[in-house]
Design an enzyme around this catalytic site. Structure first.
Site, PDB file in Angstrom:
ATOM      1  CD  GLN A 143      -2.906   0.838   2.434  1.00 26.74           C
ATOM      2  OE1 GLN A 143      -3.820   0.014   2.301  1.00 26.74           O
ATOM      3  NE2 GLN A 143      -2.732   1.497   3.542  1.00 26.74           N
ATOM      4  NE  ARG A 177      -8.143   5.123   9.081  1.00 25.43           N
ATOM      5  CZ  ARG A 177      -8.865   4.058   9.469  1.00 25.43           C
ATOM      6  NH1 ARG A 177      -9.460   4.040  10.648  1.00 25.43           N
ATOM      7  NH2 ARG A 177      -8.970   2.994   8.696  1.00 25.43           N
ATOM      8  CB  SER A 178      -6.698   6.855   3.091  1.00 22.68           C
ATOM      9  OG  SER A 178      -7.837   6.081   3.359  1.00 22.68           O
ATOM     10  CD  GLU A 220       0.747   0.781   8.852  1.00 22.70           C
ATOM     11  OE1 GLU A 220       1.583   1.702   8.691  1.00 22.70           O
ATOM     12  OE2 GLU A 220      -0.481   0.954   8.762  1.00 22.70           O
ATOM     13  CD  GLU A 232      -2.752   7.476   3.708  1.00 24.02           C
ATOM     14  OE1 GLU A 232      -1.533   7.205   3.739  1.00 24.02           O
ATOM     15  OE2 GLU A 232      -3.557   7.066   4.553  1.00 24.02           O
ATOM     16  CG  ASP A 241       0.318   0.212   5.632  1.00 20.79           C
ATOM     17  OD1 ASP A 241       0.273  -1.010   5.906  1.00 20.79           O
ATOM     18  OD2 ASP A 241      -0.662   0.976   5.801  1.00 20.79           O
ATOM     19  CE  LYS A 266      -4.802   3.928  10.258  1.00 21.98           C
ATOM     20  NZ  LYS A 266      -5.119   2.795   9.337  1.00 21.98           N
ATOM     21  CE  LYS A 290       1.030   4.862   7.232  1.00 20.28           C
ATOM     22  NZ  LYS A 290      -0.013   3.832   7.249  1.00 20.28           N
ATOM     23  CG  ASP A 324      -3.461   0.086  10.319  1.00 21.50           C
ATOM     24  OD1 ASP A 324      -4.368   0.354  11.119  1.00 21.50           O
ATOM     25  OD2 ASP A 324      -3.490   0.490   9.129  1.00 21.50           O
TER      26      ASP A 324
HETATM   27  P1  PGA Z   1      -6.943   3.814   5.727  1.00 16.88           P
HETATM   28  O1  PGA Z   1      -5.537   3.124   5.857  1.00 16.88           O
HETATM   29  O2  PGA Z   1      -7.226   3.865   4.264  1.00 16.88           O
HETATM   30  O3  PGA Z   1      -7.854   2.795   6.383  1.00 16.88           O
HETATM   31  O4  PGA Z   1      -6.936   5.121   6.412  1.00 16.88           O
HETATM   32  C1  PGA Z   1      -4.350   3.732   6.105  1.00 16.88           C
HETATM   33  C2  PGA Z   1      -3.417   2.661   6.570  1.00 16.88           C
HETATM   34  O5  PGA Z   1      -3.628   1.473   6.253  1.00 16.88           O
HETATM   35  O6  PGA Z   1      -2.499   2.931   7.314  1.00 16.88           O
HETATM   36 ZN    ZN Z   2      -2.037   0.533   7.495  1.00 23.20          ZN
END
Ligand code: PGA
Ligand code: ZN
Length: 431
Positions: free
Chosen positions: A166, A368-369, A287, A209, A246, A339, A390, A314
């Site tokens: 990712q 978060r994204s 991660e 992101e 990640d 988070k 992050k 995570d």
């Molecule tokens: P998210 O993921 O899209 O759920 O915010 C970010 C991540 O995996 O760290």
């Molecule tokens: Zn993650």
């Protein structure tokens, strides 16, 4: 004592153009606080539940009118006129009002928005900076600012799955301040953009992101291009700037195994691959190297790589105390990705933090994204003494709102940036 006078709320849009929740909390005495909540795309199965309307005719089912309704209705009625002496008593009341196991009834998005809006109002009533409020809540006096981990390249769910993993993130390691970290990161980002254009004919298009997402043929190419960008920008990879990834491997794991590019790997195969990467590249944090339900293999991952890199959970942990406890007991990882919207209140997020600290883990505070222009996550990362922060890449205002807030905190506190743990990063040669 803080007495709630009334709540307000509305649906707003996040950085992906999806609805999310904004709340205001008015306290007796004339102070108020507001907050917006973010939303994930690469979510863990054990996360608290975001309440969405499910009406396909509006925002393709993603509307948040029900969550807003929870705030204006039940939460407002259940809090109005009540006095609270702390964030913990306030959050316990939120949890009791919802009374469902994963906050699915009133919605974790509604509940966190109110938890945060109350916190901002209480901080204002106390006449303290938001990060100071968080520090007092956690019982810490931060002696440093978190080190940044900055998204350079994206794949997986943040970039249409062109590469399985990712995120590849840069970790400005030799910098002594947030300011210096941002200088280094922005230079490397620009170089990476030039490489993407030259090699892939790729205009500067950004993933969720803010990372770039050229059509790499493999995860290795993605990591090696990050190293090339670091070196071309004039930094020494592994000394000035390290890397984090990640893997988000839950999202390419099935009954058959881990589909990493054209290879289908077993858990052992995945661990071997990650070990090869850690041995070949300046990787200091991995991660979700294994999937969220691959509990039996996480301890093997930790023992294979844990002395060289953070093994960060995570999706595995979902900021959830029971899962963190299990991970501590089974030696599954050595770092928590925190988070607060995975769990739904500040108090539960803080308990997760304390638990991770009690095990001697590192903590990365993460956004978060799908984010908003609200900057509370920067205050949270400082106040809760996150070792790392992050926050995605160094473009897009929802990300910059947090970096710019960190710069303001840095200017007012003069705190140094946290040092990376252990000896994973070589001491830089300073001229
Ligand atoms: P998210 O993921 O899209 O759920 O915010 C970010 C991540 O995996 O760290
Ligand atoms: Zn993650």
């Amino acid at each position: 004592m803080f007495v709630v006078e009334r709540l307000a709320a509305r649906e707003i849009l996040d950085s992906r153009g999806r609805p999310t929740v904004y709340a205001e909390c008015y306290l007796e005495g004339g102070v108020s606080g507001s907050a917006s909540v973010p939303s994930g795309a690469s979510t863990g199965a054990a996360e608290a539940v975001e309440l969405r309307d499910g009406d396909p005719r509006r925002y393709r089912g993603m509307g948040c009118r029900k969550a807003v309704g929870s705030i204006l209705g039940e939460l407002n009625d259940g809090l109005l006129g009540h006095a609270f002496d702390s964030q913990a008593t306030f959050d316990m009341r939120l949890i009791a009002l919802d009374a469902s196991p994963a906050k699915s009834r009133l919605g974790a998005n509604a509940i966190l928005a109110v938890s945060l809006a109350f916190a901002r109002a209480a901080a204002a009533a106390n006449n303290e900076e938001f990060w100071q409020y968080f520090a007092r809540m956690a019982g810490f006096a931060p002696s440093s600012l978190p080190r940044l981990t900055i998204n350079l390249f994206s794949g997986g769910k943040h970039a249409g799955q062109q590469v399985a993993i990712q995120d590849v993130l840069i970790v400005p390691a030799s910098s002594r301040s947030v300011d210096e970290s941002l200088v280094m990161s922005c230079e490397i980002y620009q170089v990476a953009a030039e490489i993407s254009l030259r090699r892939f004919g790729m205009r500067l298009l950004r993933a969720d992101e803010g990372g770039m997402a050229p059509p790499f043929r493999s995860a290795e190419e993605m990591i090696e291009t990050a190293i090339e960008a670091i070196e071309t920008a004039g930094y020494c990879a592994g000394q000035d700037v390290a890397l984090a990834i990640d893997v988000a491997s839950s999202h390419f794991c099935s009954q058959q195994g881990y589909q990493l590019g054209d290879r289908l790997l077993t858990s052992r195969g995945m661990i071997d691959r990650l070990k090869t990467w850690v041995d070949s590249y300046p990787l200091v944090s991995i991660e979700d190297g294994l999937a969220e339900d691959d509990w039996e293999n996480w301890p093997l991952l930790l023992s294979a790589i844990g002395s060289k890199a953070l093994i960060l959970g995570d999706d595995l942990l979902c900021t959830n105390e029971a899962r963190i406890n299990r991970a501590i007991k089974t030696s599954a990882c050595n770092a928590l990705l925190l988070k607060v919207n995975q769990v739904g209140t500040l108090t539960e997020g803080c308990r997760a933090l304390q638990l991770a600290r009690s095990a001697g883990w590192q903590v990365t505070v993460s956004v978060r994204s799908g984010e908003t222009e609200d900057n509370w996550a920067a205050d949270l990362a400082v106040g809760w003494a996150g070792d790392q922060f992050k926050n995605g890449s160094v473009t897009q205002s929802e990300r910059l709102a947090k970096y710019n807030r960190l710069l303001a905190i840095e200017a007012s506190t003069n705190l140094p940036t946290n040092v990376w743990p252990g000896n994973q990063i070589a001491e830089p040669v300073r001229s």
